[in-house]
Each structure stands twice: as C-alpha cells, then as structure tokens.
Design a protein around this motif. Structure first.
Motif, PDB file in Angstrom:
ATOM      1  N   LEU A  32      31.125  50.216 -16.627  1.00  0.00           N
ATOM      2  CA  LEU A  32      31.210  51.532 -15.988  1.00  0.00           C
ATOM      3  C   LEU A  32      30.018  52.420 -16.346  1.00  0.00           C
ATOM      4  CD1 LEU A  32      35.016  52.279 -16.514  1.00  0.00           C
ATOM      5  CD2 LEU A  32      33.881  51.440 -14.451  1.00  0.00           C
ATOM      6  N   HIS A  33      29.405  52.164 -17.486  1.00  0.00           N
ATOM      7  CA  HIS A  33      28.317  53.030 -17.933  1.00  0.00           C
ATOM      8  C   HIS A  33      26.969  52.639 -17.343  1.00  0.00           C
ATOM      9  CE1 HIS A  33      27.227  56.308 -20.527  1.00  0.00           C
ATOM     10  NE2 HIS A  33      26.250  55.615 -21.109  1.00  0.00           N
ATOM     11  N   TYR A  34      26.822  51.350 -16.954  1.00  0.00           N
ATOM     12  CA  TYR A  34      25.506  50.875 -16.535  1.00  0.00           C
ATOM     13  C   TYR A  34      25.463  50.168 -15.182  1.00  0.00           C
ATOM     14  CZ  TYR A  34      24.343  51.553 -21.491  1.00  0.00           C
ATOM     15  OH  TYR A  34      24.149  52.083 -22.741  1.00  0.00           O
ATOM     16  N   LEU A  35      26.524  49.487 -14.788  1.00  0.00           N
ATOM     17  CA  LEU A  35      26.403  48.504 -13.717  1.00  0.00           C
ATOM     18  C   LEU A  35      27.084  48.877 -12.411  1.00  0.00           C
ATOM     19  CD1 LEU A  35      26.907  45.308 -15.917  1.00  0.00           C
ATOM     20  CD2 LEU A  35      24.760  46.334 -15.152  1.00  0.00           C
ATOM     21  N   VAL A  36      27.921  49.887 -12.400  1.00  0.00           N
ATOM     22  CA  VAL A  36      28.557  50.293 -11.142  1.00  0.00           C
ATOM     23  C   VAL A  36      27.670  51.338 -10.464  1.00  0.00           C
ATOM     24  CG1 VAL A  36      30.878  49.794 -11.992  1.00  0.00           C
ATOM     25  CG2 VAL A  36      29.920  52.090 -12.272  1.00  0.00           C
ATOM     26  N   PRO A  37      27.775  51.490  -9.160  1.00  0.00           N
ATOM     27  CA  PRO A  37      26.967  52.503  -8.458  1.00  0.00           C
ATOM     28  C   PRO A  37      27.243  53.906  -8.997  1.00  0.00           C
ATOM     29  CG  PRO A  37      27.938  50.971  -6.903  1.00  0.00           C
ATOM     30  CD  PRO A  37      28.562  50.666  -8.226  1.00  0.00           C
ATOM     31  N   HIS A  38      26.189  54.689  -9.137  1.00  0.00           N
ATOM     32  CA  HIS A  38      26.250  56.071  -9.606  1.00  0.00           C
ATOM     33  C   HIS A  38      26.787  56.179 -11.029  1.00  0.00           C
ATOM     34  CE1 HIS A  38      25.482  56.962  -5.409  1.00  0.00           C
ATOM     35  NE2 HIS A  38      26.624  56.387  -5.059  1.00  0.00           N
ATOM     36  N   ALA A  39      26.589  55.160 -11.839  1.00  0.00           N
ATOM     37  CA  ALA A  39      27.000  55.208 -13.241  1.00  0.00           C
ATOM     38  C   ALA A  39      26.147  56.220 -13.996  1.00  0.00           C
ATOM     39  CB  ALA A  39      26.871  53.828 -13.873  1.00  0.00           C
ATOM     40  N   ALA A  40      26.619  56.620 -15.182  1.00  0.00           N
ATOM     41  CA  ALA A  40      25.897  57.618 -15.976  1.00  0.00           C
ATOM     42  C   ALA A  40      24.475  57.156 -16.291  1.00  0.00           C
ATOM     43  CB  ALA A  40      26.671  57.898 -17.263  1.00  0.00           C
ATOM     44  N   LYS A  41      24.315  55.875 -16.597  1.00  0.00           N
ATOM     45  CA  LYS A  41      22.990  55.304 -16.854  1.00  0.00           C
ATOM     46  C   LYS A  41      22.829  54.043 -16.007  1.00  0.00           C
ATOM     47  CE  LYS A  41      22.063  57.109 -21.467  1.00  0.00           C
ATOM     48  NZ  LYS A  41      21.622  56.774 -22.843  1.00  0.00           N
ATOM     49  N   GLU A  42      22.894  54.217 -14.723  1.00  0.00           N
ATOM     50  CA  GLU A  42      22.855  53.071 -13.816  1.00  0.00           C
ATOM     51  C   GLU A  42      21.547  52.291 -13.988  1.00  0.00           C
ATOM     52  OE1 GLU A  42      23.218  52.014  -9.031  1.00  0.00           O
ATOM     53  OE2 GLU A  42      23.254  54.091  -9.734  1.00  0.00           O
ATOM     54  N   LEU A  43      21.693  50.982 -14.109  1.00  0.00           N
ATOM     55  CA  LEU A  43      20.537  50.103 -14.293  1.00  0.00           C
ATOM     56  C   LEU A  43      19.941  49.762 -12.927  1.00  0.00           C
ATOM     57  CD1 LEU A  43      21.483  47.546 -17.100  1.00  0.00           C
ATOM     58  CD2 LEU A  43      19.656  49.228 -17.147  1.00  0.00           C
ATOM     59  N   THR A  44      19.163  50.674 -12.411  1.00  0.00           N
ATOM     60  CA  THR A  44      18.552  50.444 -11.106  1.00  0.00           C
ATOM     61  C   THR A  44      17.474  49.374 -11.171  1.00  0.00           C
ATOM     62  OG1 THR A  44      17.036  52.286 -11.528  1.00  0.00           O
ATOM     63  CG2 THR A  44      19.059  52.780 -10.316  1.00  0.00           C
ATOM     64  N   GLN A  45      16.974  49.095 -12.377  1.00  0.00           N
ATOM     65  CA  GLN A  45      15.941  48.069 -12.524  1.00  0.00           C
ATOM     66  C   GLN A  45      16.497  46.659 -12.341  1.00  0.00           C
ATOM     67  OE1 GLN A  45      16.709  50.378 -14.769  1.00  0.00           O
ATOM     68  NE2 GLN A  45      14.915  51.605 -15.278  1.00  0.00           N
ATOM     69  N   VAL A  46      17.792  46.482 -12.560  1.00  0.00           N
ATOM     70  CA  VAL A  46      18.423  45.167 -12.452  1.00  0.00           C
ATOM     71  C   VAL A  46      18.829  44.930 -10.999  1.00  0.00           C
ATOM     72  CG1 VAL A  46      20.384  43.741 -13.200  1.00  0.00           C
ATOM     73  CG2 VAL A  46      19.223  45.257 -14.823  1.00  0.00           C
ATOM     74  N   PRO A  47      18.549  43.758 -10.437  1.00  0.00           N
ATOM     75  CA  PRO A  47      18.925  43.477  -9.053  1.00  0.00           C
ATOM     76  C   PRO A  47      20.422  43.693  -8.797  1.00  0.00           C
ATOM     77  CG  PRO A  47      17.467  41.772  -9.884  1.00  0.00           C
ATOM     78  CD  PRO A  47      17.814  42.635 -11.053  1.00  0.00           C
ATOM     79  N   GLN A  48      20.729  44.202  -7.618  1.00  0.00           N
ATOM     80  CA  GLN A  48      22.117  44.500  -7.271  1.00  0.00           C
ATOM     81  C   GLN A  48      22.985  43.249  -7.320  1.00  0.00           C
ATOM     82  OE1 GLN A  48      23.272  47.704  -6.561  1.00  0.00           O
ATOM     83  NE2 GLN A  48      25.285  46.728  -6.717  1.00  0.00           N
ATOM     84  N   GLN A  49      22.430  42.118  -6.993  1.00  0.00           N
ATOM     85  CA  GLN A  49      23.198  40.873  -7.003  1.00  0.00           C
ATOM     86  C   GLN A  49      23.721  40.547  -8.401  1.00  0.00           C
ATOM     87  OE1 GLN A  49      20.959  37.533  -5.577  1.00  0.00           O
ATOM     88  NE2 GLN A  49      22.651  36.073  -5.763  1.00  0.00           N
ATOM     89  N   LEU A  50      22.895  40.742  -9.418  1.00  0.00           N
ATOM     90  CA  LEU A  50      23.333  40.495 -10.786  1.00  0.00           C
ATOM     91  C   LEU A  50      24.420  41.467 -11.203  1.00  0.00           C
ATOM     92  CD1 LEU A  50      19.991  39.746 -12.707  1.00  0.00           C
ATOM     93  CD2 LEU A  50      21.751  38.132 -11.973  1.00  0.00           C
ATOM     94  N   ARG A  51      24.263  42.732 -10.828  1.00  0.00           N
ATOM     95  CA  ARG A  51      25.271  43.727 -11.196  1.00  0.00           C
ATOM     96  C   ARG A  51      26.602  43.453 -10.508  1.00  0.00           C
ATOM     97  NH1 ARG A  51      22.713  49.271  -9.838  1.00  0.00           N
ATOM     98  NH2 ARG A  51      21.197  48.112  -8.585  1.00  0.00           N
ATOM     99  N   ASP A  52      26.538  43.075  -9.243  1.00  0.00           N
ATOM    100  CA  ASP A  52      27.783  42.771  -8.515  1.00  0.00           C
ATOM    101  C   ASP A  52      28.484  41.550  -9.108  1.00  0.00           C
ATOM    102  OD1 ASP A  52      27.314  44.882  -6.833  1.00  0.00           O
ATOM    103  OD2 ASP A  52      26.420  43.665  -5.232  1.00  0.00           O
ATOM    104  N   HIS A  53      27.696  40.590  -9.572  1.00  0.00           N
ATOM    105  CA  HIS A  53      28.287  39.387 -10.161  1.00  0.00           C
ATOM    106  C   HIS A  53      29.049  39.726 -11.449  1.00  0.00           C
ATOM    107  CE1 HIS A  53      28.878  35.180 -10.981  1.00  0.00           C
ATOM    108  NE2 HIS A  53      28.209  35.260 -12.133  1.00  0.00           N
TER     109      HIS A  53
END
Length: 301
Positions: A118-139
């Motif tokens: 919830l802190h890094y990998l979901v959309p609009h998270a507090a510290k969203e990891l925009t550098q990481v490809p969306q495919q990896l985050r969704d997985h």
C-alpha cells in the motif's frame, strides 16, 4: 576515475548493509537520494523489503524451534519452495508457540507485506514507485491480494529492479558527490555569490590603486587576498569541493552547515589530494591576476 580506484571504494552492497563509514555511508546516501536525485522512495522500498526479509527469517527460525520446520526444510534457504509449502499449512498451535516465544507471527509478516504494497506499489500510494514498471507492480499486487502470499519472494523482482536502478544511476552520482566533493548544492551556490563578490572587491581594489597613482608592485599586492578568495570560492562552486574543510577540519557537509568527519580511508586520500590540487590552482590563478594588476603603470585620474 581509474578502475583500481573504483575497486578500493565501497560498493553499493556495503552501503546498503551499513558496512561503510562517512561520508559514503547509508545516511549520506539517503540524503543524496532525497535532496539531489529525488528518488528516495526507491531506497525506502529497498530497505523496507530488507526489513521484511529479516522478519521472515526470524519467523522461519521460530517455526524451526517449534518443530514445524526441520533442518532438511532449511537446506535450500529461508525462502525455498519447500519452506513456503510447509508454512502454508502450519496449525494455530504452532502460531501460539511462536507468539509465546516473542518472535514475529504470521500476522506480523502479512501486515508487513500489505504495508509495503500500500505504501509503494498501488496507484497513488504515498511513495509510489513510478520507476518500477507497472507490470511488476501489478504482479506483486495480485500475489498478495489474490494468492494470499506474504513471503519476501513476492517482492524479489521489484527489489532487484530497484537495486539495478540504484547501481546504474544513483550510486555513481553519489560517489561523485561524496568522494570527489564535500559540499551541498546550496553551499555551492552560496560560494558562487561569495566568490563573485570577492572578485569584484579584488578587481575594484586593483583598479583603484592604479588610478590613484600608486606605484607598481608594492602596495598593489593587497589585491591578491580578495582575488584568491574569489577564485577559490568560484572553484568550490565548480568542483563541489572545499579544500580548507578537508585539510584543516577533515569534514564533509551532509546538509547545509551540518557535517560529519571523513572516516573512510580511501575517500580521505582522494579528497586530500584533490584539495591540495585545488588550492594550488586557485593560488596560481590569483597570483597571475595580481601580477597583472601590479604590473600596470600608474595613471592618476
């Protein structure tokens, strides 16, 4: 930067595991990631996953003590498929035994995994990891929410991606800032202002002595001091290195006017040699300028 010098400098792994000394320590690395590179969320995520892995190891050890896991189960490591399979079916009694031993419970592991998600990998998270490809985050999202997983292997791909990103982009810049320099960006900008003012004073003094009719040489050398201070401060702006702080105080600036001592031996040698070179060059330039002003024939207006 020669290959031999690079080999003697601390590695990213050593910094991330807190095995280095200032100024190339984890504290300074975080400050650079936050204030200069604007990607501190990458480091935060990596460190949080490291903490999650430590919780998992403690949990696995507690399961080993309670008898849920055997020595054979741990042969392939704490995150092996065999360990995951055994722990997916352990009983509530085993959970109570682990809790009584004051070790992390499975609920603690699950909460830690969800917190990272919830802190890094979901959309609009507090510290969203925009550098990481969306495919990896969704997985990762799918494995935690749909598959019910909470083991550290869930974050392995994202963690490795963040490590590669830091190794490729952030860490070389960090080394340039802390191994080749010792001042912050705001300090550099301040030194530019101070340097230009000192140069203005030096030029004004030199010209004033010429047009006031003072003879060549002699008192004309008084312009050398502001000229040298001006050249030195301008070179601090250009190089990011204050040689006086290194030579006399052995310090490196972390944030503006906050310092720590230079304790890493190889870094100390590099900064000292660069400082001596910088002082010599600044003095030569200032002397050349002072000689020009001192050699001009007087012309009283």
């Amino acid at each position: 930067m020669t290959s031999s010098t690079l080999e003697q400098l601390p590695t990213l792994d050593q910094v991330l595991t807190r095995k280095t000394l200032p100024p190339v320590c984890l504290y300074n690395y975080y400050i650079v990631m936050r204030d200069r590179l604007y990607m501190e969320e990458v480091l935060d995520f990596y460190l949080d996953v490291q903490h999650h892995e430590q919780l998992w190891r403690r949990f696995v050890r507690s399961m080993h003590k309670t008898g849920v896991l055997t020595e054979d189960d741990l042969v392939e490591g704490f995150q092996s498929p065999r360990v995951l399979s055994r722990l997916s079916n352990y009983s509530a009694d085993d959970e109570s035994k682990a809790a009584s031993s004051k070790m992390p419970s499975r609920d603690d592991i699950a909460q830690s995994a969800h917190k990272i998600l919830l802190h890094y990998l979901v959309p609009h998270a507090a510290k969203e990891l925009t550098q990481v490809p969306q495919q990896l985050r969704d997985h990762v999202h799918q494995q935690i929410d749909q598959d019910g997983r909470d083991d550290p292997a869930v974050f392995a791909d994202c963690k490795q991606y963040c490590y590669d990103l830091m190794q490729r982009q952030a860490y070389p810049k960090f080394l340039r800032l802390k191994v080749w320099g010792n001042v912050t960006l705001w300090q550099q900008l301040g030194r530019l202002v101070v340097g230009l003012i000192c140069l203005l004073i030096g030029f004004t003094t030199g010209l004033a002595l010429i047009f006031l009719g003072y003879p060549q040489w002699g008192v004309r050398w008084v312009a050398l001091v502001p000229l040298w201070l001006g050249v030195l401060n301008c070179m601090v702006f250009l190089t990011g290195l204050d040689p006086l702080w290194v030579i006399f105080f052995n310090t490196s600036e972390t944030t503006t006017f906050k310092f720590n001592f230079i304790k890493e031996r190889q870094v100390r040698r590099i900064l000292l040699s660069r400082s001596l070179w910088l002082l010599a060059v600044s003095l030569v330039i200032a002397v050349v300028l002072a000689v020009i002003f001192a050699a001009v024939p007087p012309r009283r207006l």
